[in-house]
Design an enzyme around this catalytic site. Structure first.
Site, PDB file in Angstrom:
ATOM      1  N   GLU A  51     -14.896   0.693  12.452  1.00 29.80           N
ATOM      2  CA  GLU A  51     -14.600   2.063  11.847  1.00 29.80           C
ATOM      3  C   GLU A  51     -13.060   1.956  11.317  1.00 29.80           C
ATOM      4  O   GLU A  51     -12.609   0.879  11.564  1.00 29.80           O
ATOM      5  CB  GLU A  51     -14.635   2.723  13.289  1.00 29.80           C
TER       6      GLU A  51
ATOM      7  N   LYS B 100      -9.402   2.404  10.611  1.00 32.14           N
ATOM      8  CA  LYS B 100      -8.282   2.202  11.516  1.00 32.14           C
ATOM      9  C   LYS B 100      -7.440   3.434  11.080  1.00 32.14           C
ATOM     10  O   LYS B 100      -6.538   3.240   9.958  1.00 32.14           O
ATOM     11  CB  LYS B 100      -7.590   0.960  11.424  1.00 32.14           C
TER      12      LYS B 100
ATOM     13  N   ASP C 177      -4.585   6.192  10.285  1.00 34.42           N
ATOM     14  CA  ASP C 177      -3.067   5.984  10.229  1.00 34.42           C
ATOM     15  C   ASP C 177      -2.403   7.126  10.389  1.00 34.42           C
ATOM     16  O   ASP C 177      -1.820   7.611   9.457  1.00 34.42           O
ATOM     17  CB  ASP C 177      -2.781   5.132   8.762  1.00 34.42           C
TER      18      ASP C 177
ATOM     19  N   GLU D 294      -6.367   9.858  17.232  1.00 30.07           N
ATOM     20  CA  GLU D 294      -5.409   9.754  16.219  1.00 30.07           C
ATOM     21  C   GLU D 294      -5.240  11.005  15.513  1.00 30.07           C
ATOM     22  O   GLU D 294      -6.364  11.580  15.157  1.00 30.07           O
ATOM     23  CB  GLU D 294      -5.981   8.675  15.303  1.00 30.07           C
TER      24      GLU D 294
ATOM     25  N   LYS E  11      -6.436  -5.578   9.035  1.00 31.66           N
ATOM     26  CA  LYS E  11      -5.515  -4.764   8.205  1.00 31.66           C
ATOM     27  C   LYS E  11      -5.712  -4.984   6.706  1.00 31.66           C
ATOM     28  O   LYS E  11      -5.861  -6.131   6.295  1.00 31.66           O
ATOM     29  CB  LYS E  11      -4.249  -5.341   8.516  1.00 31.66           C
TER      30      LYS E  11
ATOM     31  N   CYS F 298      15.813   1.911 -32.867  1.00 27.14           N
ATOM     32  CA  CYS F 298      16.196   2.353 -34.186  1.00 27.14           C
ATOM     33  C   CYS F 298      17.649   2.869 -34.168  1.00 27.14           C
ATOM     34  O   CYS F 298      18.285   2.861 -35.301  1.00 27.14           O
ATOM     35  CB  CYS F 298      15.434   3.441 -34.806  1.00 27.14           C
TER      36      CYS F 298
ATOM     37  N   CYS G  77      11.833   5.723 -36.694  1.00 23.58           N
ATOM     38  CA  CYS G  77      11.487   5.216 -35.646  1.00 23.58           C
ATOM     39  C   CYS G  77      10.667   4.187 -35.400  1.00 23.58           C
ATOM     40  O   CYS G  77       9.532   4.482 -35.493  1.00 23.58           O
ATOM     41  CB  CYS G  77      11.785   5.569 -34.222  1.00 23.58           C
TER      42      CYS G  77
END
Ligand code: IVH
Length: 708
Positions: free
Chosen positions: A141, A143, A145, A202, A352, A449, A469
C-alpha cells in the site's frame, strides 16, 4: 544543542564524506566513523525534527543511519546508550498533554530496490523456517507522507487521538483529530466483538487542496507552507481545531495495532489477514487504501516489486504525496510469529522511492536569451541525482527570484524535483556559507549581441530588444521547426546552428529555400539524410494552420490558443483584420493573449512573412479538420452558425452561447462550411453572400425553435 554556522558546515561536509566513504573494514577507522555518524545523525535529526529544515534528503539520512547500524552490529561493544539507534525519533511538543499508546508505534525498515525486497523475503522465510516452501503473500500500500496519527475507539466511540510522538508516548490532539471529516467519530466495532481498538493512520492534505490552501494564505498575507506534509503535520498541532478545517486535513487509516473484546481478550486472532482488517475498517466508514487501485495483495515478493515499480512511475499523478510503498506480510498469525525488533516490525518494510530533494553546490550562473528576447539566468550545479534523473542546471527564472531567495554563487542549495515540475532551487543553505560565496550580478547587456537590456514596466524579466540578436533569431527558428509547431522531423537544433553559421538560414522563410546541394556537401550530411530532411520540410507545407500560428512564437499563444484562432479564421492572414475586441470575444481567449496576437499581426513583418511562406507553398488556409469537433449529442451537434444584423430576441453573445451550449459551433464568416445564417434586422452583405451560396437563412424565431 545549538550549532553555529561553522559547526553546521563542518557537520554537513562530514556527512557527505561519510556517505562517499561507506563503512570501513578496518575496526579503528570504523570506530572513528561511528563517532562521526552519531554526531552527524544527531545534527540532521535536529534540523529535521526541531527546525523542520532538513539539509539532507531522506535517502541520504537513511544511508547514514544504516551505516551506523552496520558498524554497531559488527562491533556491538561500541554501542553507546545515547546512540541515535537506541531510541525511536520523537515529535513530542510541550503544547499538548502526553498520552501513552496502547502498543508502541514503531518505524519501518527501509528498502530501495528489488534486491532489498528479495532479501526481506529471504529473511522472513528463514525466520519462519520455510526454506524453499510455499510463496508468501504480501499486502502493498502507499506510504503516505503526512503526519502519523493514533486513534483510540472505545465502545464504538472515538475517545482519543494522538500524534506518534516518540513511538511510546504521543501528544494528545483529540480536538484536532475530531475536526478531520474523514475520521468517523462513531464506528460500529462492536459488530465485530471489538470493545477497544487502537488504529494507526496518516493525516494528509490532498495535493490540489494544498495548492488552494496556499493561495488563500497568500491572499491573507500568511506564510506559505513549504509542502503538503508540513501543512499536515503542523495542522495536527494547531491550537484552534477550526484551523484543521482551513487546512483541509484528510486521513487514511492503514493499521490496526490493538483490538480487544469487553473482557480484554485480543480479537485480532479472529482475523486471518491484514487485508481482512483493512476491509473491516472500510466497511466501518474509514478512509483506507482501496483494494486493487491503492493496495494489492500480491502472491509473492516478485509481484510486490512489480506493484512498487508501477507506483513509482505513477506516484506524481496520485492525489496525495507518498514517499514510497509499505510491504506487509498479509498473514496475521505469521506476523505474530515474527514479532518486532526494538525499532521496527520484522514482517513489514518500507519501499522508498528515489529522493525528490537533495543539496548540491551552485557552481556558476549562465544567461540564456529566448526567442522573445527574455534573458533567463540558469544555475549550473554540481550534478546530483534526484528521483532517478541527473540534474546539472536549473532555471533561476529572473532577477527578482535571485534577490528574494538570496542565492549566491558557491552556495549549497536545496534542489527539489516534484512531479512533472521542472527541478527548482528551494533555497540557499545560508548556515553553510563560509564567506567565499559571491552575489549573482545580473547583466545589463545581452550576453549574445551586447545590446542594452530593457525591463518592461510591470514585468519581472529583462529583455534583449534588438531584432538583430542572433540568439533570438536562432531560438525563433528552432521553435518554428519544433514538434508542436511545424513538426519538421529531424530538423534539430544542431542543423539550425549549422545552416545559420553557413549563411543558408537567416530567417524563417529560408527554411523553405534551403540549398540542399550545398547541404549535401557538409561533413556528416549524406544524400539520405538530406532527402529525409527535404521530405520533412515538404510535408510541413501541408500542415493545418494552427501549427503555423503556433510556430510564429507569439507570447502566450500556445497550442490550444493557436487552435482556437485557427478555428476562427479561414486563412491565417485574416487575423490581421481582427480587432482587439473581436479577438477577446473568442471563447477562452483572455486579454493578454488577444493583445499579444494583435500586436504581432500589427507588425508589417508578420504579414510579410506569411505572404512569403504562402508563396513558397506553405498552406495558410484552414483545413476542415481544424473546425472544432461537435461534442456530445446537443441538438445542434455538428452544425455551424453565424449571426448577422440586429438581433431583437437576444444579444449576439447570448445567441452564440446558445449555439455552443447545444453542441453547435460559431463561424466567423460566410463560407461553404456554414450550415445556417441567422439574420436579424438590417442584415447586409453576409445575407447576400449566404443567399448566393444557397446557405439556409433563419429568422431568430426559427433559430429558437431548433433548440426545442
Ligand atoms: S505501517 C508497525 N503503513 O511510515 C508498522 N506506515 O516509518 C506501522 N506510514 O511514520 C507502520 N504510510 O506513519 C504503515 N501504509 C502505511 C504507511 C505508514 C505511511 C508511515 C508511518 C510511520 C512511517 C514508518
Amino acid at each position: 544543542m545549538l550549532y553555529n554556522s561553522a559547526q553546521q558546515k563542518a557537520l554537513f561536509e562530514q556527512s557527505k564524506n561519510l556517505l562517499q566513504e561507506g563503512v570501513s573494514d578496518n575496526k579503528t577507522k570504523a570506530e572513528q566513523q561511528l563517532e562521526q555518524l552519531c554526531e552527524a545523525i544527531i545534527y540532521h535529526e535536529w534540523r529535521y525534527y526541531v527546525l523542520d529544515q532538513p539539509v539532507l534528503s531522506d535517502y541520504e539520512y537513511d544511508c547514514l543511519f544504516q551505516m551506523l547500524k552496520d558498524i554497531e552490529s559488527a562491533y556491538p561493544d561500541l554501542i553507546s546508550a545515547d546512540s541515535p539507534t537506541q531510541r525511536v525519533s520523537t515529535d513530542l511538543t510541550e503544547d499538548f498533554p502526553t498520552v501513552e499508546h496502547l502498543t508502541p508505534t514503531l518505524s519501518l525498515e527501509n528498502s530501495y530496490n528489488q534486491d532489498d525486497l528479495a532479501d526481506f523475503d529471504k529473511r522472513i522465510r528463514k525466520l519462519l523456517n520455510l526454506g524453499d516452501g510455499p510463496e508468501l503473500p504480501y499486502c502493498v500500500e502507499p506510504k503516505f507522507d503526512g503526519g502519523t496519527i493514533v486513534l483510540l475507539y472505545e465502545n464504538d466511540k472515538l475517545v482519543r487521538g494522538a500524534t506518534r510522538g516518540n513511538g511510546v508516548m504521543g501528544d494528545e490532539i483529540t480536538a484536532n483529530i475530531k475536526a478531520i471529516n474523514s475520521i468517523p467519530l462513531h464506528a460500529a466495532f462492536s459488530k465485530y466483538g471489538i470493545a477497544k481498538v487502537e488504529l494507526r493512520g496518516e493525516a494528509l492534505i490532498r495535493k490540489d487542496l494544498f495548492e488552494k490552501v496556499n493561495s488563500q494564505r497568500l491572499k491573507n498575507g500568511e506564510q506559505l507552507f513549504a509542502n503538503p506534509r508540513n501543512a499536515a503535520t503542523g495542522g495536527l498541532r494547531v491550537k484552534d481545531p477550526k484551523q484543521v478545517k482551513e487546512r483541509a486535513l484528510d486521513a487514511f487509516v492503514y493499521q490496526v495495532g490493538y483490538a480487544v473484546d469487553a473482557d480484554g481478550n485480543s480479537v485480532l486472532t479472529k482475523f486471518e489477514t491484514h487485508n481482512d482488517l483493512i476491509r473491516m475498517l472500510e466497511v466501518l466508514g474509514f478512509k483506507v487504501p482501496k483494494l486493487e487501485e491503492e493496495m494489492a495483495v500480491c502472491p509473492n515478493i516478485g509481484k510486490v516489486a512489480d506493484f512498487c515499480a508501477n507506483w513509482q512511475d505513477s506516484r506524481d499523478s496520485y492525489s496525495y504525496e507518498i514517499d514510497g510503498m509499505v510491504v506487509k506480510l498479509n498473514n496475521l498469525a505469521l506476523q505474530d510469529k515474527l514479532g518486532y525488533t526494538s525499532h521496527h516490525p520484522r514482517w513489514a518494510i518500507a519501499y522508498k522511492f528515489a529522493a525528490k530533494q537533495a543539496t548540491t553546490k551552485l557552481l556558476n550562473v549562465e544567461y540564456q536569451v529566448g526567442r522573445t528576447g527574455a534573458v533567463t539566468p540558469v544555475a549550473k550545479l554540481d550534478p546530483i541525482e534526484l528521483a532517478g534523473v541527473t540534474i546539472s542546471s536549473v532555471s533561476l527564472h529572473n532577477a527578482d527570484l535571485i534577490r528574494d531567495k538570496d542565492i549566491r554563487i558557491g552556495d549549497t542549495v536545496l534542489v527539489e524535483r516534484a512531479g512533472d515540475v521542472i527541478p527548482y532551487i528551494v533555497k540557499a543553505m545560508e548556515e553553510l556559507r563560509d564567506g567565499n560565496e559571491t552575489p549573482i550580478v545580473f547583466p545589463t547587456h545581452c550576453p549574445v549581441c551586447e545590446s542594452e537590456l530593457e525591463r518592461p514596466e510591470g514585468e519581472a524579466v529583462w529583455r534583449c530588444v534588438s531584432p538583430a540578436c542572433e540568439a533570438q533569431i536562432l531560438e525563433r527558428l528552432k521553435h518554428f521547426v519544433s514538434k508542436d509547431a511545424m513538426d519538421i522531423d529531424g530538423f534539430g537544433s544542431a542543423y539550425i546552428d549549422k545552416f545559420y553559421q553557413e549563411g543558408l538560414l537567416k530567417n524563417i522563410a529560408d527554411i523553405y529555400r534551403l540549398d540542399f546541394d550545398k547541404i549535401e556537401k557538409f561533413e556528416g550530411f549524406g544524400k539520405r539524410s538530406v532527402e529525409k530532411l527535404k521530405k520533412a520540410i515538404e510535408a510541413s507545407k501541408q500542415n493545418p494552420i494552427y501549427r503555423l500560428i503556433y510556430a510564429l512564437g507569439i507570447r502566450y499563444v500556445g497550442e490550444t490558443n493557436s487552435k482556437i484562432f485557427a478555428a476562427a479564421v479561414e486563412n491565417v492572414k485574416d487575423l490581421k483584420n481582427w480587432s482587439l475586441e473581436q479577438l477577446m470575444m473568442l471563447r477562452e481567449i483572455g486579454p493578454k493573449v488577444a493583445q499579444a496576437l494583435f500586436d504581432t499581426f500589427a507588425l508589417p513583418d508578420t504579414l510579410e512573412l506569411i505572404l512569403e511562406l504562402e508563396a513558397l507553398g506553405v498552406n495558410t488556409n484552414r483545413l476542415d479538420s481544424e473546425l472544432p469537433k461537435a461534442e456530445g449529442s446537443g441538438v445542434l451537434s455538428g452544425k455551424t452558425f453565424l449571426f448577422t444584423g440586429t438581433l431583437t430576441e437576444m444579444t449576439r453573445d447570448e445567441a452564440e452561447g446558445m449555439v455552443e451550449e447545444h453542441g453547435g459551433k460559431i463561424l466567423s464568416g460566410v463560407s461553404k462550411n456554414l450550415n445556417y445564417l441567422v439574420a436579424g434586422e438590417k442584415a447586409g452583405s453576409k445575407l447576400e453572400k449566404a443567399q448566393k451560396l444557397g446557405i439556409p437563412v433563419l429568422t431568430e424565431a426559427e433559430f429558437l425553435e431548433m433548440l426545442i
